[in-house]
Scaffold this motif. Structure first.
Motif, PDB file in Angstrom:
ATOM      1  N   UNK A 147     101.185  51.392  14.108  1.00  0.00           N
ATOM      2  CA  UNK A 147     100.418  51.943  15.230  1.00  0.00           C
ATOM      3  C   UNK A 147     101.093  51.768  16.597  1.00  0.00           C
ATOM      4  N   UNK A 148     101.737  50.621  16.903  1.00  0.00           N
ATOM      5  CA  UNK A 148     102.432  50.541  18.197  1.00  0.00           C
ATOM      6  C   UNK A 148     103.559  51.568  18.330  1.00  0.00           C
ATOM      7  N   UNK A 149     104.278  51.836  17.241  1.00  0.00           N
ATOM      8  CA  UNK A 149     105.341  52.835  17.294  1.00  0.00           C
ATOM      9  C   UNK A 149     104.762  54.226  17.526  1.00  0.00           C
ATOM     10  N   UNK A 150     103.683  54.559  16.850  1.00  0.00           N
ATOM     11  CA  UNK A 150     103.041  55.854  17.062  1.00  0.00           C
ATOM     12  C   UNK A 150     102.636  56.023  18.520  1.00  0.00           C
ATOM     13  N   UNK A 151     102.052  54.993  19.088  1.00  0.00           N
ATOM     14  CA  UNK A 151     101.634  55.064  20.491  1.00  0.00           C
ATOM     15  C   UNK A 151     102.841  55.199  21.413  1.00  0.00           C
ATOM     16  N   UNK A 152     103.913  54.467  21.109  1.00  0.00           N
ATOM     17  CA  UNK A 152     105.122  54.539  21.934  1.00  0.00           C
ATOM     18  C   UNK A 152     105.732  55.933  21.903  1.00  0.00           C
ATOM     19  N   UNK A 153     105.738  56.567  20.747  1.00  0.00           N
ATOM     20  CA  UNK A 153     106.282  57.921  20.638  1.00  0.00           C
ATOM     21  C   UNK A 153     105.444  58.923  21.427  1.00  0.00           C
ATOM     22  N   UNK A 154     104.124  58.715  21.410  1.00  0.00           N
ATOM     23  CA  UNK A 154     103.230  59.610  22.152  1.00  0.00           C
ATOM     24  C   UNK A 154     103.414  59.472  23.666  1.00  0.00           C
ATOM     25  N   UNK A 155     103.745  58.279  24.116  1.00  0.00           N
ATOM     26  CA  UNK A 155     103.901  58.027  25.545  1.00  0.00           C
ATOM     27  C   UNK A 155     105.303  58.342  26.055  1.00  0.00           C
ATOM     28  N   UNK A 156     106.213  58.718  25.143  1.00  0.00           N
ATOM     29  CA  UNK A 156     107.600  58.982  25.498  1.00  0.00           C
ATOM     30  C   UNK A 156     107.801  60.481  25.720  1.00  0.00           C
ATOM     31  N   UNK A 157     108.310  60.854  26.888  1.00  0.00           N
ATOM     32  CA  UNK A 157     108.473  62.269  27.239  1.00  0.00           C
ATOM     33  C   UNK A 157     109.496  62.993  26.387  1.00  0.00           C
ATOM     34  N   UNK A 158     110.284  62.261  25.619  1.00  0.00           N
ATOM     35  CA  UNK A 158     111.309  62.907  24.786  1.00  0.00           C
ATOM     36  C   UNK A 158     110.751  63.457  23.478  1.00  0.00           C
TER      37      UNK A 158
ATOM     38  N   UNK B  20     104.594  64.555  19.309  1.00  0.00           N
ATOM     39  CA  UNK B  20     104.071  64.258  17.973  1.00  0.00           C
ATOM     40  C   UNK B  20     103.109  65.378  17.577  1.00  0.00           C
ATOM     41  N   UNK B  21     103.583  66.284  16.741  1.00  0.00           N
ATOM     42  CA  UNK B  21     102.814  67.467  16.371  1.00  0.00           C
ATOM     43  C   UNK B  21     101.757  67.173  15.308  1.00  0.00           C
ATOM     44  N   UNK B  22     102.022  66.176  14.464  1.00  0.00           N
ATOM     45  CA  UNK B  22     101.115  65.891  13.348  1.00  0.00           C
ATOM     46  C   UNK B  22     101.290  64.445  12.913  1.00  0.00           C
ATOM     47  N   UNK B  23     100.188  63.818  12.524  1.00  0.00           N
ATOM     48  CA  UNK B  23     100.208  62.487  11.919  1.00  0.00           C
ATOM     49  C   UNK B  23      99.685  62.603  10.495  1.00  0.00           C
ATOM     50  N   UNK B  24     100.470  62.135   9.552  1.00  0.00           N
ATOM     51  CA  UNK B  24     100.076  62.154   8.133  1.00  0.00           C
ATOM     52  C   UNK B  24      99.800  60.714   7.707  1.00  0.00           C
ATOM     53  N   UNK B  25      98.654  60.509   7.078  1.00  0.00           N
ATOM     54  CA  UNK B  25      98.273  59.166   6.636  1.00  0.00           C
ATOM     55  C   UNK B  25      97.510  59.254   5.326  1.00  0.00           C
TER      56      UNK B  25
ATOM     57  N   UNK C 149      93.050  55.977  12.803  1.00  0.00           N
ATOM     58  CA  UNK C 149      92.212  55.604  13.947  1.00  0.00           C
ATOM     59  C   UNK C 149      92.983  55.717  15.257  1.00  0.00           C
ATOM     60  N   UNK C 150      94.227  55.243  15.254  1.00  0.00           N
ATOM     61  CA  UNK C 150      95.056  55.328  16.461  1.00  0.00           C
ATOM     62  C   UNK C 150      95.355  56.769  16.820  1.00  0.00           C
ATOM     63  N   UNK C 151      95.685  57.572  15.803  1.00  0.00           N
ATOM     64  CA  UNK C 151      96.012  58.975  16.048  1.00  0.00           C
ATOM     65  C   UNK C 151      94.828  59.730  16.657  1.00  0.00           C
ATOM     66  N   UNK C 152      93.634  59.493  16.137  1.00  0.00           N
ATOM     67  CA  UNK C 152      92.451  60.167  16.674  1.00  0.00           C
ATOM     68  C   UNK C 152      92.177  59.720  18.111  1.00  0.00           C
ATOM     69  N   UNK C 153      92.378  58.451  18.396  1.00  0.00           N
ATOM     70  CA  UNK C 153      92.198  57.954  19.762  1.00  0.00           C
ATOM     71  C   UNK C 153      93.191  58.581  20.729  1.00  0.00           C
ATOM     72  N   UNK C 154      94.370  58.948  20.205  1.00  0.00           N
ATOM     73  CA  UNK C 154      95.399  59.578  21.025  1.00  0.00           C
ATOM     74  C   UNK C 154      95.259  61.093  21.082  1.00  0.00           C
ATOM     75  N   UNK C 155      94.257  61.621  20.381  1.00  0.00           N
ATOM     76  CA  UNK C 155      94.022  63.062  20.390  1.00  0.00           C
ATOM     77  C   UNK C 155      95.003  63.859  19.548  1.00  0.00           C
ATOM     78  N   UNK C 156      95.570  63.227  18.521  1.00  0.00           N
ATOM     79  CA  UNK C 156      96.575  63.874  17.680  1.00  0.00           C
ATOM     80  C   UNK C 156      95.937  64.530  16.457  1.00  0.00           C
ATOM     81  N   UNK C 157      96.619  65.531  15.934  1.00  0.00           N
ATOM     82  CA  UNK C 157      96.185  66.169  14.692  1.00  0.00           C
ATOM     83  C   UNK C 157      96.526  65.259  13.516  1.00  0.00           C
ATOM     84  N   UNK C 158      95.568  65.109  12.602  1.00  0.00           N
ATOM     85  CA  UNK C 158      95.730  64.217  11.450  1.00  0.00           C
ATOM     86  C   UNK C 158      95.600  65.015  10.159  1.00  0.00           C
ATOM     87  N   UNK C 159      96.499  64.725   9.216  1.00  0.00           N
ATOM     88  CA  UNK C 159      96.477  65.366   7.899  1.00  0.00           C
ATOM     89  C   UNK C 159      96.517  64.263   6.848  1.00  0.00           C
TER      90      UNK C 159
END
Length: 276
Positions: A15-26, A29-34, A53-63
């Motif tokens: 989860x910290x890596x997912x959040x870090x990627x979302x906050x990085x302008x480079x 994150x188009x989709x999160x698969x879990x 849970x983290x992906x939904x809090x970040x407003x990401x699409x989950x599959x």
């Protein structure tokens, strides 16, 4: 231009890596698969994975496919046309067709110093073996488990008070700090990978609930290592007067008595082991 990323993961270490990627302008994150929601707790209620849970809090699409290698899953991933897939502690092995979809490949973040401890429980195995150091390995994925060439290994010293939850959190934060830059180097073709030394490979198995039962014939050091490794889940336990008794913490001592015999010494509960 942002790089299109698909993130694949299940447990809290990712989860910290997912959040870090979302906050990085480079990255974008188009989709999160879990993994699919599973029953948990005493009431066995259906619960989402920490990554969901983290992906939904970040407003990401989950599959949440039951089988990530199904044709339906492959079609869903192809729609995204990702530059890269990033996986951290997911729980399924990706097959060849799926691995070939992203332009810059599928990258796995693994919680050990590869080729040491390939498999499902590297953090627990590190603690069981009383290792002094661990780390994360960022590698290119192959069909075989954790066998691909490695781009980067980040070392981490193990502290004397580390148990599985604490060490997991430390590795999660380590990954979030270093991995985005390494992924960018791979995407910008500035990074080279090296094959693993197959003569040094070791494996670790999936942990079961029964693994937590203490065998008092083992040494005190081995038992303390097990308490640290299995803290959180599955926990360590023994039986006392016919009842299951959880062992939350313990320290090794030179005091010696019959294995399993409980005595009192200086207001401490002492339990004899095979040694100490």
């Amino acid at each position: 231009n942002k790089h299109n990323i698909i993130f694949i993961g299940t447990s809290s270490i990712g989860t910290p890596l997912l959040q870090a990627l979302c906050e990085d302008d480079r990255f974008d994150v188009k989709l999160v698969i879990t993994q699919i929601d599973r029953p948990a707790g005493r009431k066995m209620q259906m619960m989402p994975s920490p990554v969901k849970s983290t992906a939904l809090n970040l407003g990401l699409n989950v599959y949440q496919p039951d089988n990530i290698n199904s044709q339906e899953s492959i079609d869903e991933i192809k729609k995204i046309n990702p530059d890269m897939i990033v996986l951290f502690a997911y729980g399924q092995i990706l097959k060849k067709e799926l691995l070939g979809i992203p332009k810059f490949g599928c990258i796995n973040v693994h919680g050990s110093l590869l080729p040491k401890y390939r498999g499902a429980s590297p953090i627990q195995q590190t603690l069981l073996n009383n290792d002094k150091a661990t780390g994360i390995s960022i590698m290119e994925m192959e069909e075989k488990m954790d066998s691909g060439p490695v781009f980067k290994i980040i070392d981490l010293d193990i502290e004397k008070d580390d148990n599985a939850p604490i060490l997991t959190e430390r590795l999660a934060n380590l990954s979030a700090h270093y991995t985005p830059n390494i992924l960018d180097d791979i995407l910008e073709e500035r990074a080279d990978s090296k094959p693993q030394d197959n003569s040094m490979v070791t494996y670790c198995q999936k942990i079961s609930k029964s693994d937590g039962q203490i065998n008092w014939n083992e040494s005190a050091d081995q038992i303390v290592a097990k308490i640290r490794a299995f803290a959180g889940w599955p926990g360590t336990f023994t039986f006392w007067n016919g009842k299951r008794l959880k062992i939350i913490d313990g320290q090794a001592d030179e005091f010696q008595s019959e294995p399993g015999l409980v005595t009192q010494k200086d207001h401490l509960i002492m339990i004899g082991t095979g040694k100490g």
